[in-house]
Design a protein around this motif. Structure first.
Motif, PDB file in Angstrom:
ATOM      1  N   LEU A  79       0.847  -1.188   0.000  1.00 51.30           N
ATOM      2  CA  LEU A  79       0.000   0.000   0.000  1.00 51.30           C
ATOM      3  C   LEU A  79       0.881   1.235   0.000  1.00 51.30           C
ATOM      4  CD1 LEU A  79      -1.640   0.937   3.417  1.00 51.30           C
ATOM      5  CD2 LEU A  79       0.439  -0.417   3.230  1.00 51.30           C
ATOM      6  N   PRO A  80       0.362   2.349  -0.502  1.00 55.90           N
ATOM      7  CA  PRO A  80       1.177   3.566  -0.552  1.00 55.90           C
ATOM      8  C   PRO A  80       1.256   4.245   0.811  1.00 55.90           C
ATOM      9  CG  PRO A  80      -0.982   3.964  -1.500  1.00 55.90           C
ATOM     10  CD  PRO A  80      -0.939   2.508  -1.168  1.00 55.90           C
ATOM     11  N   PHE A  81       2.437   4.757   1.126  1.00 54.53           N
ATOM     12  CA  PHE A  81       2.653   5.550   2.329  1.00 54.53           C
ATOM     13  C   PHE A  81       3.504   6.745   1.940  1.00 54.53           C
ATOM     14  CE2 PHE A  81       5.369   6.610   6.030  1.00 54.53           C
ATOM     15  CZ  PHE A  81       4.385   7.044   6.895  1.00 54.53           C
ATOM     16  N   ARG A  82       2.962   7.936   2.100  1.00 54.01           N
ATOM     17  CA  ARG A  82       3.637   9.172   1.705  1.00 54.01           C
ATOM     18  C   ARG A  82       4.078   9.137   0.243  1.00 54.01           C
ATOM     19  NH1 ARG A  82       7.562  12.186   5.277  1.00 54.01           N
ATOM     20  NH2 ARG A  82       6.285  13.900   4.466  1.00 54.01           N
ATOM     21  N   GLY A  83       3.230   8.536  -0.594  1.00 59.85           N
ATOM     22  CA  GLY A  83       3.453   8.552  -2.030  1.00 59.85           C
ATOM     23  C   GLY A  83       4.262   7.410  -2.587  1.00 59.85           C
ATOM     24  N   ALA A  84       4.839   6.566  -1.737  1.00 57.61           N
ATOM     25  CA  ALA A  84       5.660   5.434  -2.205  1.00 57.61           C
ATOM     26  C   ALA A  84       4.993   4.123  -1.802  1.00 57.61           C
ATOM     27  CB  ALA A  84       7.066   5.503  -1.618  1.00 57.61           C
ATOM     28  N   LEU A  85       4.991   3.159  -2.702  1.00 56.62           N
ATOM     29  CA  LEU A  85       4.369   1.871  -2.432  1.00 56.62           C
ATOM     30  C   LEU A  85       5.253   1.077  -1.469  1.00 56.62           C
ATOM     31  CD1 LEU A  85       1.777   0.424  -3.337  1.00 56.62           C
ATOM     32  CD2 LEU A  85       3.160  -0.815  -5.010  1.00 56.62           C
ATOM     33  N   HIS A  86       4.678   0.636  -0.370  1.00 61.62           N
ATOM     34  CA  HIS A  86       5.402  -0.121   0.651  1.00 61.62           C
ATOM     35  C   HIS A  86       4.839  -1.539   0.745  1.00 61.62           C
ATOM     36  CE1 HIS A  86       6.813   3.830   1.757  1.00 61.62           C
ATOM     37  NE2 HIS A  86       7.541   3.346   2.740  1.00 61.62           N
ATOM     38  N   THR A  87       5.721  -2.501   0.916  1.00 63.44           N
ATOM     39  CA  THR A  87       5.322  -3.884   1.148  1.00 63.44           C
ATOM     40  C   THR A  87       5.132  -4.103   2.644  1.00 63.44           C
ATOM     41  OG1 THR A  87       6.566  -4.634  -0.782  1.00 63.44           O
ATOM     42  CG2 THR A  87       5.965  -6.301   0.836  1.00 63.44           C
ATOM     43  N   ILE A  88       4.087  -4.815   3.000  1.00 67.83           N
ATOM     44  CA  ILE A  88       3.797  -5.090   4.413  1.00 67.83           C
ATOM     45  C   ILE A  88       4.379  -6.455   4.774  1.00 67.83           C
ATOM     46  CG2 ILE A  88       1.982  -5.325   6.144  1.00 67.83           C
ATOM     47  CD1 ILE A  88       0.174  -3.748   4.154  1.00 67.83           C
ATOM     48  N   GLN A  89       5.268  -6.471   5.747  1.00 69.82           N
ATOM     49  CA  GLN A  89       5.895  -7.713   6.183  1.00 69.82           C
ATOM     50  C   GLN A  89       5.715  -7.887   7.683  1.00 69.82           C
ATOM     51  OE1 GLN A  89       9.978  -8.004   4.930  1.00 69.82           O
ATOM     52  NE2 GLN A  89       9.473  -7.895   2.750  1.00 69.82           N
ATOM     53  N   LYS A  90       5.798  -9.121   8.113  1.00 75.73           N
ATOM     54  CA  LYS A  90       5.686  -9.424   9.544  1.00 75.73           C
ATOM     55  C   LYS A  90       6.952  -8.947  10.245  1.00 75.73           C
ATOM     56  CE  LYS A  90       4.684 -13.125  12.829  1.00 75.73           C
ATOM     57  NZ  LYS A  90       3.761 -12.228  13.555  1.00 75.73           N
ATOM     58  N   GLY A  91       6.762  -8.215  11.351  1.00 79.38           N
ATOM     59  CA  GLY A  91       7.885  -7.708  12.108  1.00 79.38           C
ATOM     60  C   GLY A  91       7.987  -8.359  13.473  1.00 79.38           C
ATOM     61  N   THR A  92       8.953  -7.910  14.245  1.00 85.66           N
ATOM     62  CA  THR A  92       9.134  -8.420  15.602  1.00 85.66           C
ATOM     63  C   THR A  92       8.445  -7.486  16.592  1.00 85.66           C
ATOM     64  OG1 THR A  92      11.224  -7.212  15.784  1.00 85.66           O
ATOM     65  CG2 THR A  92      11.319  -9.498  15.002  1.00 85.66           C
ATOM     66  N   GLY A  93       8.181  -7.990  17.800  1.00 87.60           N
ATOM     67  CA  GLY A  93       7.510  -7.177  18.797  1.00 87.60           C
ATOM     68  C   GLY A  93       6.062  -6.923  18.414  1.00 87.60           C
ATOM     69  N   ARG A  94       5.518  -5.808  18.904  1.00 82.51           N
ATOM     70  CA  ARG A  94       4.114  -5.487  18.616  1.00 82.51           C
ATOM     71  C   ARG A  94       3.959  -4.159  17.896  1.00 82.51           C
ATOM     72  NH1 ARG A  94       0.703  -8.866  20.320  1.00 82.51           N
ATOM     73  NH2 ARG A  94      -1.012  -7.421  19.910  1.00 82.51           N
ATOM     74  N   GLY A  95       5.065  -3.473  17.652  1.00 78.93           N
ATOM     75  CA  GLY A  95       4.993  -2.179  17.001  1.00 78.93           C
ATOM     76  C   GLY A  95       5.082  -2.271  15.489  1.00 78.93           C
ATOM     77  N   ILE A  96       5.154  -1.104  14.851  1.00 78.37           N
ATOM     78  CA  ILE A  96       5.288  -1.007  13.396  1.00 78.37           C
ATOM     79  C   ILE A  96       6.521  -0.184  13.090  1.00 78.37           C
ATOM     80  CG2 ILE A  96       4.260  -0.097  11.265  1.00 78.37           C
ATOM     81  CD1 ILE A  96       1.523  -0.654  12.475  1.00 78.37           C
ATOM     82  N   ALA A  97       7.384  -0.709  12.252  1.00 80.56           N
ATOM     83  CA  ALA A  97       8.618  -0.027  11.876  1.00 80.56           C
ATOM     84  C   ALA A  97       8.689   0.090  10.362  1.00 80.56           C
ATOM     85  CB  ALA A  97       9.832  -0.794  12.411  1.00 80.56           C
TER      86      ALA A  97
END
Length: 228
Positions: A79-97
């Motif tokens: 999905l786009p974020f600030r005009g650039a397409l970003h891939t969503i991947q599983k991260g560590t912990g519970r936050g978003i980086a």
């Protein structure tokens, strides 16, 4: 109001509505959700409406085929974020980086969409507050409050008592587009209209606003195809 099913591959469901204000038959397809609506003026027989629909079937099928499918937001999607397409991947912990053009979403995959939406809203609030503060200071007119919604018909609004409302999906657009909408709404603190005087205020705050407005007209509806 009723519905007509156009047989074919794919079949197309058409919502039929009557309007006392309509002066002619019209057929529209929403770019937001793909809904097709046939509007009949008062007094026009349904048979005439059906004939009109059949005459426009080739046009309608071309538009249905051209419409981009919805994107179900989750791990593995983009999905786009600030005009650039970003891939969503599983991260560590519970936050978003965020790194490069990847959003790493911690926690369970079943809640990734909800947490990512909350993160995007927080990002939108921060960016829009900064932009609104900057333009309000330049204008010399403070605003009363800032709220976020998921509106489909407009990207922002300004109330008579100085309340600013924005669509949180603006965080998906390039930064200059978000800035334009903020300048547009802050300009309403001085001009509650869309007169030449209003656009002069927008230009004074933002600069040439036409490319940004055209970007939204061309690309804005597509931001609603991301489903959380």
């Amino acid at each position: 109001m009723g519905q007509i099913e156009l047989a074919g591959n794919p079949s197309i469901t058409v919502t039929v509505r009557r309007s006392a204000r309509a002066r002619r038959l019209s057929l529209r397809m929403s770019q937001l959700d793909g809904r097709v609506t046939l509007t009949l003026p008062r007094g026009v027989p349904e048979d005439e409406g059906l004939a009109f629909l059949q005459s426009k079937e080739d046009w309608l099928r071309k538009h249905v085929a051209a419409r981009v499918d919805d994107v179900i937001v989750g791990i593995g999607a983009s999905l786009p974020f600030r005009g650039a397409l970003h891939t969503i991947q599983k991260g560590t912990g519970r936050g978003i980086a965020r790194s490069d053009e990847t959003l790493h979403v911690g926690g369970g995959e079943d809640t990734a969409s909800r947490r990512l939406q909350a993160w995007l809203k927080a990002q939108a609030r921060d960016r829009l507050a900064v932009a609104s503060d900057r333009y309000a200071q330049a204008l010399g007119k403070p605003y009363a409050r800032l709220t976020l919604r998921d509106t489909r018909s407009r990207w922002g609004s300004c109330t008579s008592d100085g309340g600013l409302m924005y669509s949180w999906r603006l965080i998906m657009t390039p930064p200059e587009i978000l800035d334009y909408v903020a300048a547009h709404e802050v300009a309403h603190l001085e001009q509650m209209n869309h007169s030449d005087a209003f656009w002069a205020v927008v230009e004074r705050l933002y600069g040439d606003w036409r490319p940004a407005r055209n970007w939204l007209r061309t690309n804005g509806a597509g931001l609603h195809r991301y489903k959380f």
